[in-house]
Design a protein around this motif. Structure first.
Motif, PDB file in Angstrom:
ATOM      1  N   ARG A 218      25.082  84.875  11.039  1.00  0.00           N
ATOM      2  CA  ARG A 218      23.825  84.520  10.391  1.00  0.00           C
ATOM      3  C   ARG A 218      23.309  83.252  11.057  1.00  0.00           C
ATOM      4  NH1 ARG A 218      23.769  83.989   4.585  1.00  0.00           N
ATOM      5  NH2 ARG A 218      21.620  84.593   4.831  1.00  0.00           N
ATOM      6  N   VAL A 219      22.052  83.296  11.454  1.00  0.00           N
ATOM      7  CA  VAL A 219      21.409  82.124  12.035  1.00  0.00           C
ATOM      8  C   VAL A 219      20.508  81.515  10.971  1.00  0.00           C
ATOM      9  CG1 VAL A 219      21.601  82.942  14.407  1.00  0.00           C
ATOM     10  CG2 VAL A 219      19.553  83.506  13.074  1.00  0.00           C
ATOM     11  N   ILE A 220      19.996  80.339  11.246  1.00  0.00           N
ATOM     12  CA  ILE A 220      19.273  79.584  10.224  1.00  0.00           C
ATOM     13  C   ILE A 220      18.097  80.367   9.631  1.00  0.00           C
ATOM     14  CG2 ILE A 220      17.752  78.297  11.782  1.00  0.00           C
ATOM     15  CD1 ILE A 220      18.480  75.810   9.926  1.00  0.00           C
TER      16      ILE A 220
ATOM     17  N   LEU B 123      26.847  72.916   5.999  1.00  0.00           N
ATOM     18  CA  LEU B 123      28.071  73.191   5.239  1.00  0.00           C
ATOM     19  C   LEU B 123      28.859  74.368   5.799  1.00  0.00           C
ATOM     20  CD1 LEU B 123      26.858  72.821   1.554  1.00  0.00           C
ATOM     21  CD2 LEU B 123      28.650  71.474   2.661  1.00  0.00           C
ATOM     22  N   ARG B 124      28.160  75.364   6.262  1.00  0.00           N
ATOM     23  CA  ARG B 124      28.813  76.622   6.623  1.00  0.00           C
ATOM     24  C   ARG B 124      29.089  76.782   8.114  1.00  0.00           C
ATOM     25  NH1 ARG B 124      26.866  79.675   2.051  1.00  0.00           N
ATOM     26  NH2 ARG B 124      27.821  78.586   0.317  1.00  0.00           N
ATOM     27  N   ASP B 125      28.282  76.198   8.980  1.00  0.00           N
ATOM     28  CA  ASP B 125      28.451  76.348  10.429  1.00  0.00           C
ATOM     29  C   ASP B 125      29.450  75.309  10.914  1.00  0.00           C
ATOM     30  OD1 ASP B 125      28.204  76.919  13.119  1.00  0.00           O
ATOM     31  OD2 ASP B 125      26.282  75.879  13.329  1.00  0.00           O
ATOM     32  N   VAL B 126      30.705  75.604  10.710  1.00  0.00           N
ATOM     33  CA  VAL B 126      31.790  74.645  10.960  1.00  0.00           C
ATOM     34  C   VAL B 126      31.821  74.165  12.406  1.00  0.00           C
ATOM     35  CG1 VAL B 126      34.296  74.322  10.874  1.00  0.00           C
ATOM     36  CG2 VAL B 126      33.142  75.635   9.085  1.00  0.00           C
ATOM     37  N   ASP B 127      31.640  75.069  13.373  1.00  0.00           N
ATOM     38  CA  ASP B 127      31.745  74.663  14.771  1.00  0.00           C
ATOM     39  C   ASP B 127      30.417  74.192  15.369  1.00  0.00           C
ATOM     40  OD1 ASP B 127      30.378  77.040  15.140  1.00  0.00           O
ATOM     41  OD2 ASP B 127      32.033  78.077  16.136  1.00  0.00           O
TER      42      ASP B 127
ATOM     43  N   ASP C   7      27.659  75.732  16.197  1.00  0.00           N
ATOM     44  CA  ASP C   7      27.035  76.536  17.247  1.00  0.00           C
ATOM     45  C   ASP C   7      25.730  77.207  16.819  1.00  0.00           C
ATOM     46  OD1 ASP C   7      27.960  78.551  15.592  1.00  0.00           O
ATOM     47  OD2 ASP C   7      29.071  79.615  17.154  1.00  0.00           O
ATOM     48  N   GLY C   8      25.261  76.895  15.612  1.00  0.00           N
ATOM     49  CA  GLY C   8      24.007  77.469  15.143  1.00  0.00           C
ATOM     50  C   GLY C   8      24.138  78.853  14.526  1.00  0.00           C
ATOM     51  N   ARG C   9      25.379  79.296  14.312  1.00  0.00           N
ATOM     52  CA  ARG C   9      25.642  80.597  13.707  1.00  0.00           C
ATOM     53  C   ARG C   9      26.686  80.433  12.611  1.00  0.00           C
ATOM     54  NH1 ARG C   9      28.468  84.156  16.875  1.00  0.00           N
ATOM     55  NH2 ARG C   9      29.632  82.406  17.647  1.00  0.00           N
ATOM     56  N   ILE C  10      26.539  81.202  11.554  1.00  0.00           N
ATOM     57  CA  ILE C  10      27.564  81.248  10.519  1.00  0.00           C
ATOM     58  C   ILE C  10      28.260  82.601  10.650  1.00  0.00           C
ATOM     59  CG2 ILE C  10      28.065  81.219   8.056  1.00  0.00           C
ATOM     60  CD1 ILE C  10      25.390  79.674   7.704  1.00  0.00           C
TER      61      ILE C  10
ATOM     62  N   ALA D 127      34.139  84.379   9.237  1.00  0.00           N
ATOM     63  CA  ALA D 127      35.295  83.473   9.110  1.00  0.00           C
ATOM     64  C   ALA D 127      34.858  82.099   8.604  1.00  0.00           C
ATOM     65  CB  ALA D 127      36.014  83.345  10.453  1.00  0.00           C
ATOM     66  N   GLU D 128      33.720  81.608   9.080  1.00  0.00           N
ATOM     67  CA  GLU D 128      33.233  80.310   8.613  1.00  0.00           C
ATOM     68  C   GLU D 128      32.847  80.373   7.138  1.00  0.00           C
ATOM     69  OE1 GLU D 128      31.338  78.082  12.472  1.00  0.00           O
ATOM     70  OE2 GLU D 128      30.268  79.843  11.722  1.00  0.00           O
ATOM     71  N   LEU D 129      32.216  81.474   6.721  1.00  0.00           N
ATOM     72  CA  LEU D 129      31.853  81.601   5.314  1.00  0.00           C
ATOM     73  C   LEU D 129      33.103  81.712   4.449  1.00  0.00           C
ATOM     74  CD1 LEU D 129      29.476  81.690   3.369  1.00  0.00           C
ATOM     75  CD2 LEU D 129      29.581  84.185   3.491  1.00  0.00           C
ATOM     76  N   GLN D 130      34.095  82.450   4.934  1.00  0.00           N
ATOM     77  CA  GLN D 130      35.354  82.548   4.188  1.00  0.00           C
ATOM     78  C   GLN D 130      35.975  81.173   4.012  1.00  0.00           C
ATOM     79  OE1 GLN D 130      37.382  85.377   6.704  1.00  0.00           O
ATOM     80  NE2 GLN D 130      37.049  87.035   5.246  1.00  0.00           N
ATOM     81  N   GLN D 131      35.995  80.383   5.074  1.00  0.00           N
ATOM     82  CA  GLN D 131      36.571  79.042   4.980  1.00  0.00           C
ATOM     83  C   GLN D 131      35.778  78.167   4.027  1.00  0.00           C
ATOM     84  OE1 GLN D 131      39.608  78.258   6.310  1.00  0.00           O
ATOM     85  NE2 GLN D 131      39.364  76.567   4.877  1.00  0.00           N
TER      86      GLN D 131
END
Length: 150
Positions: free
Chosen positions: A66-68, A100-104, A106-109, A112-116
């Motif tokens: 998911r992107v912004i 909050l959700r784009d941990v790394d 890179d502009g994408r969620i 795995a990032e949402l799970q975390q």
């Protein structure tokens, strides 16, 4: 159902800042959605499963990210009445959600990032460190008491 999924995706991080005890219906709703085995406990596996369900429902183009711009319908539906927030508030919510959700960064969620993010949000209520959240722990967090970082 889509609105409920959108609301869930936004509310997990927002639960942390809620300070009213009258929010128990929200706690009940979260338990109904996430406590799949109905044992009165939400564990990390259940939080990841809920994140996967939410991610799949919101990833409308099925590209596994998911992107912004894809956050817009979710944010608008979470507004009072579902009519959308004023533009300046919408932009702030959009950026905060991505942050909050784009941990790394890179502009994408990703899923795995949402799970975390769901697990991290859940663990903010885990005052005794057992990795499990009861309704009482969630209410305590809902009232503004978060567990110390581990």
């Amino acid at each position: 159902m889509f609105r409920s999924l959108c609301t869930t995706a936004l509310l997990v991080p927002l639960l942390i800042v809620s300070t009213t005890a009258s929010a128990n219906p929200e706690v009940d709703r979260m338990f109904a959605e996430q406590d799949a085995n109905r044992d009165g406990v939400i564990d990390q596996a259940q939080a990841r499963a809920e994140a996967t369900r939410v991610f799949r429902a919101l990833d409308v183009n099925r590209d596994d990210e998911r992107v912004i711009a894809e956050l817009d319908p979710q944010i608008a539906s979470g507004s009072p009445g579902g009519d959308g927030f004023p533009p300046d508030i919408h932009v702030v919510l959009r950026q905060a959600t991505m942050q909050l959700r784009d941990v790394d960064g890179d502009g994408r969620i990703t899923r795995a990032e949402l799970q975390q993010a769901f697990v991290d949000g859940l663990l903010k209520a885990d005052h005794d460190g057992d990795g499990k959240i009861t309704r009482a722990k969630l209410i305590r967090m809902h009232q503004g008491v978060v567990s110390p970082a581990r």
